[in-house]
Design an enzyme around this catalytic site. Structure first.
Site, mmCIF file in Angstrom:
data_model
loop_
_atom_site.group_PDB
_atom_site.id
_atom_site.type_symbol
_atom_site.label_atom_id
_atom_site.label_comp_id
_atom_site.label_asym_id
_atom_site.label_seq_id
_atom_site.Cartn_x
_atom_site.Cartn_y
_atom_site.Cartn_z
ATOM 1 N N HIS A 1 46.267 93.950 33.834
ATOM 2 C CA HIS A 1 47.126 95.047 34.298
ATOM 3 C C HIS A 1 46.751 95.333 35.748
ATOM 4 O O HIS A 1 45.567 95.459 36.071
ATOM 5 C CB HIS A 1 46.924 96.293 33.435
ATOM 6 C CG HIS A 1 47.966 97.343 33.673
ATOM 7 N ND1 HIS A 1 48.020 98.094 34.834
ATOM 8 C CD2 HIS A 1 49.012 97.770 32.902
ATOM 9 C CE1 HIS A 1 49.043 98.929 34.765
ATOM 10 N NE2 HIS A 1 49.655 98.754 33.623
ATOM 11 N N ASP B 1 49.457 96.473 25.623
ATOM 12 C CA ASP B 1 50.527 95.833 24.846
ATOM 13 C C ASP B 1 49.925 94.975 23.732
ATOM 14 O O ASP B 1 50.422 94.963 22.605
ATOM 15 C CB ASP B 1 51.405 94.975 25.760
ATOM 16 C CG ASP B 1 52.038 95.790 26.867
ATOM 17 O OD1 ASP B 1 52.630 96.834 26.553
ATOM 18 O OD2 ASP B 1 51.923 95.397 28.041
#
Length: 381
Positions: A281, A322
């Site tokens: 990320h 996720d």
């Protein structure tokens, strides 16, 4: 008085001759005949310099804005949340630590800068099971009925935000109002044992500073639209595969890995030049703290453990939220779309916080576009 030739003026301005002549005709640059050649003109140095500096400043602003809107510095001031040194904070409170004990209702009160936890009543149930489609319909039905957000006090907006959460939960977490949202949601899936994991996930996902859906919600609120319209904008944006819909790619990766093995599934994605959806990320170079906080209580097993071990070794990035959400859904055998339901329910609190903050600011969000289309025909000066 100091004067420049046309060539010198054009070099300073960085423009075409037509633009120079247009500025002269509009009185922005003073000109006079060149004494050595009356067919030519001289241009007042101070006027040329002033315009050149203005254009340079405008180009700098455009460059900064373009860079900022793509994972750059925040483009709007906000006190709702931020990511600093790999940690997520809600109004100065560490979100990972908050997830150890708080409910989504308590987190919403924090994000809304409200002293007491919000009470989300059970609305008329629009769905017997959690349904994002039902949430879209319920919010859309409210939009033309609710009052515009501008010109209303913060207490009034908070009261409406709480009512909007009732509408949302009637679609995403149907159940009795005497139960907190995480228990309602787990019970609606007939997985009461998942309630604490759902609680942690809801808190960790309640907000994430100026992400795409929060920005969409703020743009809507800045125009004075209803709070329900802001949440609807956020929800629509969340469904994109580069945002809340990223769980679909993680689920697909896990299905492929079951057939051909985790290493081969990852290898094929990388060979196609694609980004591995479950890892990394931009805001967390040392690992997504939200995933870390969730996975500390839900250890991935089976194919998800294989994907985590293989992926972290092959690409050098740690798993993200996720992956953690999808692994959690697999662990408790939740419905396939459970990650999106959890994401949407949690983030609704953040969208409302951002919408109310934007309304308070009183500013319309209206960037300018840097035109890159066909040449524009303009009349001569």
């Amino acid at each position: 008085m100091s004067w420049l030739t046309a060539e010198e003026a054009l070099n300073r301005l960085g423009t075409k001759p037509q633009t120079l002549y247009a500025n002269v005709s509009r009185g922005r640059i003073r000109a006079k005949p060149d004494p050595s050649d009356p067919r030519r003109s001289l241009y007042y140095t101070a006027d040329v310099t002033r315009l050149a500096e203005r254009h340079a400043g405008r180009r700098k602003i455009e460059t900064v804005a373009a860079e900022a809107i793509q994972w750059g510095d925040p483009v709007l001031p906000s006190a709702v949340s931020t990511v600093v040194n790999g940690h997520l904070y809600y109004r100065g409170v560490d979100a990972a630590k908050l997830s150890e004990y708080a409910t989504l209702e308590e987190t919403a009160a924090l994000l809304w800068n409200k002293g007491t936890p919000i009470n989300i009543a059970a609305g008329g149930s629009v769905s017997s099971v959690p349904s994002v489609a039902a949430a879209f319909s319920a919010l859309a039905a409210r939009v033309p009925q609710d009052l515009p957000s501008l010109g209303r006090s913060l207490p009034a907006l908070r009261a409406e935000a709480q009512d909007i959460m009732t509408t949302i939960t009637s679609a995403l977490a149907p159940g009795a109002s005497d139960q907190p949202l995480h228990r309602r949601l787990a019970k609606s899936w007939r997985r009461p044992e998942a309630s604490d994991a759902v609680r942690r996930a809801l808190v960790l996902l309640a907000d994430h500073e100026l992400n795409a859906s929060a920005f969409a919600a703020r743009v809507t609120a800045s125009a004075g639209a209803t709070l329900s319209a802001s949440v609807l904008s956020g929800l629509a944006t969340l469904t994109g595969p580069l945002h809340g819909g990223a769980w679909e790619a993680v689920a697909t990766l896990s299905e492929t890995a079951r057939r051909i093995g985790a290493k081969e599934a990852i290898r094929r994605i990388l060979a196609q030049g694609s980004r591995l959806p479950a890892f990394g990320h931009p805001l967390y170079p040392d690992g997504d703290i939200r995933a870390e906080a969730l996975l500390a209580h839900i250890t991935p097993t089976g194919i998800f453990l294989e994907i985590q071990v293989a992926g972290e070794a092959m690409i050098g990035e740690r798993v993200n939220i996720d992956f953690a959400l999808t692994a959690m859904a697999e662990h408790f055998e939740l419905p396939r779309d459970a990650p999106l339901v959890i994401f949407a329910l949690a983030r609704s609190c953040g969208w409302l916080a951002h919408a109310m903050e934007q309304v308070e600011s009183g500013h319309l969000i209206r960037p300018r576009a840097r035109y890159t289309g066909p040449s524009i025909e303009t009349s001569g000066a």
